[in-house]
Scaffold this motif. Sequence first.
Motif, PDB file in Angstrom:
ATOM      1  N   PHE A  85      11.723  -0.247  93.688  1.00 27.90           N
ATOM      2  CA  PHE A  85      10.825  -1.224  94.291  1.00 27.90           C
ATOM      3  C   PHE A  85      11.437  -2.614  94.335  1.00 27.90           C
ATOM      4  CE2 PHE A  85       7.910   2.080  92.966  1.00 27.90           C
ATOM      5  CZ  PHE A  85       7.095   2.200  94.077  1.00 27.90           C
ATOM      6  N   VAL A  86      12.312  -2.873  93.368  1.00 29.63           N
ATOM      7  CA  VAL A  86      12.784  -4.245  93.205  1.00 29.63           C
ATOM      8  C   VAL A  86      14.086  -4.512  93.973  1.00 29.63           C
ATOM      9  CG1 VAL A  86      13.482  -5.968  91.488  1.00 29.63           C
ATOM     10  CG2 VAL A  86      11.592  -4.438  91.011  1.00 29.63           C
ATOM     11  N   VAL A  87      14.873  -3.453  94.218  1.00 30.49           N
ATOM     12  CA  VAL A  87      16.183  -3.700  94.838  1.00 30.49           C
ATOM     13  C   VAL A  87      16.093  -3.719  96.371  1.00 30.49           C
ATOM     14  CG1 VAL A  87      17.439  -2.666  92.950  1.00 30.49           C
ATOM     15  CG2 VAL A  87      16.775  -1.254  94.921  1.00 30.49           C
ATOM     16  N   THR A  88      17.160  -4.177  96.980  1.00 30.05           N
ATOM     17  CA  THR A  88      17.278  -4.135  98.437  1.00 30.05           C
ATOM     18  C   THR A  88      18.437  -3.224  98.792  1.00 30.05           C
ATOM     19  OG1 THR A  88      18.821  -5.969  98.433  1.00 30.05           O
ATOM     20  CG2 THR A  88      16.488  -6.502  98.650  1.00 30.05           C
ATOM     21  N   THR A  89      18.683  -3.001 100.079  1.00 24.76           N
ATOM     22  CA  THR A  89      19.787  -2.129 100.477  1.00 24.76           C
ATOM     23  C   THR A  89      21.127  -2.753 100.111  1.00 24.76           C
ATOM     24  OG1 THR A  89      19.418  -3.052 102.660  1.00 24.76           O
ATOM     25  CG2 THR A  89      18.753  -0.759 102.306  1.00 24.76           C
ATOM     26  N   ASP A  90      21.170  -4.090 100.032  1.00 28.89           N
ATOM     27  CA  ASP A  90      22.435  -4.746  99.683  1.00 28.89           C
ATOM     28  C   ASP A  90      22.724  -4.662  98.199  1.00 28.89           C
ATOM     29  OD1 ASP A  90      22.364  -5.505 102.294  1.00 28.89           O
ATOM     30  OD2 ASP A  90      21.409  -7.445 101.834  1.00 28.89           O
ATOM     31  N   MET A  91      21.665  -4.502  97.432  1.00 34.73           N
ATOM     32  CA  MET A  91      21.841  -4.569  95.985  1.00 34.73           C
ATOM     33  C   MET A  91      21.243  -3.302  95.378  1.00 34.73           C
ATOM     34  SD  MET A  91      20.232  -7.371  93.429  1.00 34.73           S
ATOM     35  CE  MET A  91      18.898  -6.332  92.903  1.00 34.73           C
ATOM     36  N   GLN A  92      22.088  -2.315  95.174  1.00 34.54           N
ATOM     37  CA  GLN A  92      21.572  -1.044  94.671  1.00 34.54           C
ATOM     38  C   GLN A  92      22.170  -0.748  93.304  1.00 34.54           C
ATOM     39  OE1 GLN A  92      21.855   2.226  97.365  1.00 34.54           O
ATOM     40  NE2 GLN A  92      21.073   1.053  99.088  1.00 34.54           N
ATOM     41  N   ARG A 135      35.308   4.912  96.736  1.00 33.81           N
ATOM     42  CA  ARG A 135      33.965   4.516  97.174  1.00 33.81           C
ATOM     43  C   ARG A 135      33.557   3.251  96.426  1.00 33.81           C
ATOM     44  NH1 ARG A 135      30.989   8.299  99.781  1.00 33.81           N
ATOM     45  NH2 ARG A 135      31.966  10.322 100.069  1.00 33.81           N
ATOM     46  N   PRO A 136      33.929   2.103  96.968  1.00 37.74           N
ATOM     47  CA  PRO A 136      33.649   0.844  96.266  1.00 37.74           C
ATOM     48  C   PRO A 136      32.160   0.642  96.024  1.00 37.74           C
ATOM     49  CG  PRO A 136      34.362   0.443  98.538  1.00 37.74           C
ATOM     50  CD  PRO A 136      34.594   1.890  98.266  1.00 37.74           C
ATOM     51  N   GLU A 137      31.308   1.240  96.875  1.00 35.69           N
ATOM     52  CA  GLU A 137      29.863   1.006  96.692  1.00 35.69           C
ATOM     53  C   GLU A 137      29.394   1.580  95.359  1.00 35.69           C
ATOM     54  OE1 GLU A 137      31.112   3.116  98.881  1.00 35.69           O
ATOM     55  OE2 GLU A 137      29.830   4.859  99.240  1.00 35.69           O
ATOM     56  N   PHE A 138      30.011   2.669  94.897  1.00 31.68           N
ATOM     57  CA  PHE A 138      29.625   3.223  93.594  1.00 31.68           C
ATOM     58  C   PHE A 138      30.066   2.291  92.469  1.00 31.68           C
ATOM     59  CE2 PHE A 138      29.102   7.381  95.742  1.00 31.68           C
ATOM     60  CZ  PHE A 138      27.853   7.673  95.244  1.00 31.68           C
ATOM     61  N   LEU A 139      31.270   1.740  92.635  1.00 33.98           N
ATOM     62  CA  LEU A 139      31.770   0.836  91.602  1.00 33.98           C
ATOM     63  C   LEU A 139      30.907  -0.429  91.538  1.00 33.98           C
ATOM     64  CD1 LEU A 139      34.006   0.573  89.517  1.00 33.98           C
ATOM     65  CD2 LEU A 139      35.303  -0.766  91.188  1.00 33.98           C
ATOM     66  N   ASP A 140      30.563  -0.958  92.723  1.00 35.29           N
ATOM     67  CA  ASP A 140      29.701  -2.143  92.759  1.00 35.29           C
ATOM     68  C   ASP A 140      28.368  -1.849  92.053  1.00 35.29           C
ATOM     69  OD1 ASP A 140      31.610  -3.450  94.114  1.00 35.29           O
ATOM     70  OD2 ASP A 140      30.656  -3.302  96.098  1.00 35.29           O
ATOM     71  N   SER A 141      27.822  -0.697  92.388  1.00 39.67           N
ATOM     72  CA  SER A 141      26.536  -0.336  91.797  1.00 39.67           C
ATOM     73  C   SER A 141      26.661  -0.192  90.288  1.00 39.67           C
ATOM     74  CB  SER A 141      26.029   0.985  92.387  1.00 39.67           C
ATOM     75  OG  SER A 141      25.686   0.789  93.728  1.00 39.67           O
ATOM     76  N   PHE A 142      27.769   0.400  89.862  1.00 38.93           N
ATOM     77  CA  PHE A 142      27.986   0.564  88.428  1.00 38.93           C
ATOM     78  C   PHE A 142      28.042  -0.799  87.740  1.00 38.93           C
ATOM     79  CE2 PHE A 142      30.822   0.825  84.761  1.00 38.93           C
ATOM     80  CZ  PHE A 142      30.193   1.807  84.027  1.00 38.93           C
ATOM     81  N   LEU A 143      28.781  -1.723  88.337  1.00 43.23           N
ATOM     82  CA  LEU A 143      28.912  -3.048  87.733  1.00 43.23           C
ATOM     83  C   LEU A 143      27.566  -3.773  87.703  1.00 43.23           C
ATOM     84  CD1 LEU A 143      32.349  -4.222  89.161  1.00 43.23           C
ATOM     85  CD2 LEU A 143      31.804  -3.381  86.848  1.00 43.23           C
ATOM     86  N   GLY A 164       7.239 -15.477  95.793  1.00 40.96           N
ATOM     87  CA  GLY A 164       8.346 -15.835  96.679  1.00 40.96           C
ATOM     88  C   GLY A 164       9.704 -15.638  96.031  1.00 40.96           C
ATOM     89  N   MET A 165       9.775 -14.723  95.057  1.00 40.08           N
ATOM     90  CA  MET A 165      11.056 -14.477  94.399  1.00 40.08           C
ATOM     91  C   MET A 165      11.811 -13.386  95.143  1.00 40.08           C
ATOM     92  SD  MET A 165       9.961 -14.676  90.414  1.00 40.08           S
ATOM     93  CE  MET A 165      11.538 -14.316  89.657  1.00 40.08           C
ATOM     94  N   ALA A 166      12.972 -13.746  95.649  1.00 37.45           N
ATOM     95  CA  ALA A 166      13.775 -12.774  96.378  1.00 37.45           C
ATOM     96  C   ALA A 166      14.441 -11.822  95.389  1.00 37.45           C
ATOM     97  CB  ALA A 166      14.823 -13.481  97.204  1.00 37.45           C
ATOM     98  N   SER A 167      14.721 -10.643  95.866  1.00 34.52           N
ATOM     99  CA  SER A 167      15.344  -9.636  95.024  1.00 34.52           C
ATOM    100  C   SER A 167      16.719 -10.107  94.544  1.00 34.52           C
ATOM    101  CB  SER A 167      15.491  -8.358  95.850  1.00 34.52           C
ATOM    102  OG  SER A 167      15.944  -7.333  95.041  1.00 34.52           O
ATOM    103  N   SER A 168      16.940 -10.031  93.240  1.00 32.51           N
ATOM    104  CA  SER A 168      18.225 -10.438  92.678  1.00 32.51           C
ATOM    105  C   SER A 168      18.426  -9.696  91.362  1.00 32.51           C
ATOM    106  CB  SER A 168      18.233 -11.950  92.428  1.00 32.51           C
ATOM    107  OG  SER A 168      17.460 -12.240  91.286  1.00 32.51           O
ATOM    108  N   PRO A 169      19.643  -9.718  90.844  1.00 27.69           N
ATOM    109  CA  PRO A 169      19.840  -9.072  89.531  1.00 27.69           C
ATOM    110  C   PRO A 169      18.883  -9.630  88.480  1.00 27.69           C
ATOM    111  CG  PRO A 169      21.954  -9.592  90.508  1.00 27.69           C
ATOM    112  CD  PRO A 169      20.911 -10.180  91.404  1.00 27.69           C
TER     113      PRO A 169
END
Lengths: 397, 292, 307
Positions: free
Chosen positions: B233-240, B81-89, B151-156
């Motif tokens: 509140f701060v994250v998006t579906t692409d960045m969890q 499940r790469p999505e878990f690894l991405d989220s972990f990183l 106007g700050m888009a969601s980012s790390p």
Amino acid sequence: MTAGTDTVGKETVPAGSDTATRAGSTRGRLVLKGIHKALGGKEVVRGIDLTMEPGEFLTLLGPSGCGKSTTLNMVAGHLLPDSGVVEVDGRDITRLPANRRAMGMVFQSYALFPHMTVAENIAFGLRMRKVGAARRRRRAAEALELVGLDGMGERYPRQLSGGQRQRTALARALIVEPDLLLLDEPFSNLDAQLRVRLREEVAALQRRVGTTTILVTHDQDEALAVSDRIAVMAEGAIHQLDVPETVYLRPATDFVAQFVGEVNVLDGVAAGAAAEGHRCWIGDTHLVTATPVGTAPGDGEAVRLYVRPEAVRVLAIPEAVSGKGRSASTSAHTAAEPGLPGTVEATRFLGTRVRCVVATAAGRIEATLPFGSEVPGLGEEVICAWQPQHASLTARP
Amino acid sequence: MTTATETETATAASKPAGKPIAAGAGGRARRLLGAAFAALVGLFLLAPVLVTIASSLTTTSYVTFPPKGLTLHWYAELLNRPEFLDSFLLSIGVAAGAAVVSTALGLAAGLAIHRYPFPGKSVLDRLFSSAFAVPTIVLGIGLLQWYAQLGMASSPLTLLLAHLVLTVPYTVRLVLAGLAGLDRSAELAAAGLGAKAPQVFWHVTLPAVRGPLIAGAFFALITSFDDLTIALFVVTTDMQTLPVRIFNYLQYNYDPTVTAVGTVMVLFAAVAVVIIERVVGVAHLFGADPEH
Amino acid sequence: MAATARVADGTALSPDGSAPTPGVPKPVRKRGPWRTGLLLASPAIAVLALLFIAPLFMLVYNSFRTQAGDPTLHNYTRFLGDSFYRDVLWHTLWIGALTTLGCLVVGYPFAVYLRGRSPRARNYLSLVLLSPLLISMVTRAYGWLVLLGPKGPIADGFHALGLDAPKMLYNDTAVVVGMVHVMLAYMVLPLMGSLDRIDPALAPAAKGLGASGWTCFWRITVPLSLPGMLAGSLIVFSLTVSSFVTPAILGGPTVKLMPYFVYTEATSNLNWPYAAAIGFVLIVVTTILTAVYARLLRGRGGKEVFA
């Protein structure tokens, strides 16, 4: 018996003879000129002038807030004077930062570095001076030996007793061979017995290494016991600067008289110089003598006398008149010596001494009779007398 | 008859001695009761974690406790499940950033508050203590609207900045506690022994706050790593972040993958806790006997 | 005119020695007395101003706007005028009160127990106490899902005894259990603080005056630990009523509290002003309640305890 509390038995030494430059000391002549300092909007040091000879041990004595610590911190370079000059060996160091002066300071809290061993603490000054590790180790070992902490180098400050920490701080200050050794209330966190022992040790060590030393303390016993000279300070000014015997026996001001011990205060009128000291009328009928502090007062001027209880001798009247026989005093007395007659009102046994309260026409006078003296009976008529050099005469404030 | 007398004497003799024994027994009973209570509370506190760890080892395809059989299958499943690894990183990156930044800010602010007068110092001090009290959900929605306003888009980076509000108050507090334990005259002593200002800081000031700094950094690390409320509140579906990923996964799934992730997170936190404990311990043991 | 001035020994005379003041004046840096401080503090000030104060102001501002941005009081009238939302508010406060009570009931004996332990034991127990705060709230809540679930070990226990297991998940019980679990540390730590401050000689002194163990506990330990209770209760209550994750996972669809509506209004309905208003109502009500509670407890505890 600790020195200083009872100095009557000692010969008073004229100022200067004991302050002679220590053998080998040529460094560390400190001059303070017109030092002023305000902290938090309040002037805490108001015009300090002071000269110390190489090797001298000087004490700044005074109550909390008298400016003695502030003065010391200006010498150390931790504070900048608002005005005035600090000179060491003729060099003006007033604006030199602390890390470029050569001062060894021992703080009240000792200020040891908690994360360094005793040896590392002691060698810190050498490390800052880029001395090599091997040499640092050797010098630290020597310093440890000097203060009697051989073999304790690997311990941490937390593992030391108060006295050992104090010695570590002393070794750390001395290892850099400072121009001056500055001691800021170094004994106040120790218990009474250790305090007395360590102050003797420090005084002996100072005489051995010959470093010019300033001690800041509020403890008069300590000041009397260890100093070559004492500067008694109050409200930012030096009230009196002299050898301990003089400060004790011939206080210059009310403040000095009362801060440095118990004292009898007598108000009178100056009546001209005598062979020894100066005469003065107490009331209309009694003439006493004392040594003037500073310029002698003119005849008829209002004066104030300070006499320590230890300096007062209580003499039975017949003997006082005949000058022979039974005497409450241990030393000889002549009829010519003036004194104050009175009645013994109370006597209290204090172990090593006897306290005797005599009611005179000029009020109560307290006398401390040395151990072994004959104690006058209650109600006995006596005369209170003292040697002129054991009482000070000042202009009445 | 003799037996009766003997019993009587025995009772009489045992009476005075009996009392302290009774008291001792009562004391022991009370101690046992206390220990049992404490153990129960301890079990209550640890149970959810123990259950999560244990049930991650089950061979069943549903979560159960006690686990049936033992397998590491669900951990292997995680790798598929790469999505878990991405989220972990993502989580670990943001957490590391938050730890480094809040340690630096905490040190600077702690030094400023501890030893320099400046306008607004007391306000700042009070704000640092009140930042603990503001509900994170309110802070989350406030940040959401504020970022939108700017106007700050969601980012790390926005997430990292948001986490600073949670972590900086702690590092400041820890640094202040460390500085309070530092004898100010030790710094003067160092200067008097020839140390220049940077040397005083390096040799005397910094060692006094080293423990608090390390503890603060690791606390910031796990606070940021574990945060869910702000991140939601701060994250998006692409960045969890990992907690957000698990939270969303939980809405639709109920398999032991989640307990495996949870266990990984617990282990991660445990490492941080051990380090904090060690460091704080070291700080406590400053100057203590090394043999102890 | 003679007077005897009596001055005690130097040590007793000087207040200087009795109060060992650090005595070392801070070096006064002449140039820019506060410039260095401000410089050092500026990054932290920026974080607080831009990421804490500004968002909160934004929130308050938005709560008085329509979604189009016009000024309005509608968000508040809508909330307060609707009995559904009023019930949500009561329910939230009720859960907060139950959690606070639960923490007190479990935490007080625990704090008293910790007080008598060795520093080492205290250290370990404190670590256990703090562990829920140090692990992810998702993991924590998930553990409770398993424990309290219909097939969980607790339900198994009931079955083993031949009893029907009560419903333990997705209701107030589950939320309160989960919340007490997290919040316990916030109650116990201040309690330990105030228990530690009690003079250990007081209990023997009271017993010497004839007080029994219980009297001693009720008349000395409890009143003197009131400040800790007060502080602990305030923190637990305010944090509980604003918790989102634990109630959302353990409360399921039936337990919907204020934070849940803040979240759904903001993320699902995208009604930011209304979400802001709910959040603000939560803060205001919590502040008022905790202030009232503090005053009540202060009145009972007596002034000297809080002086």
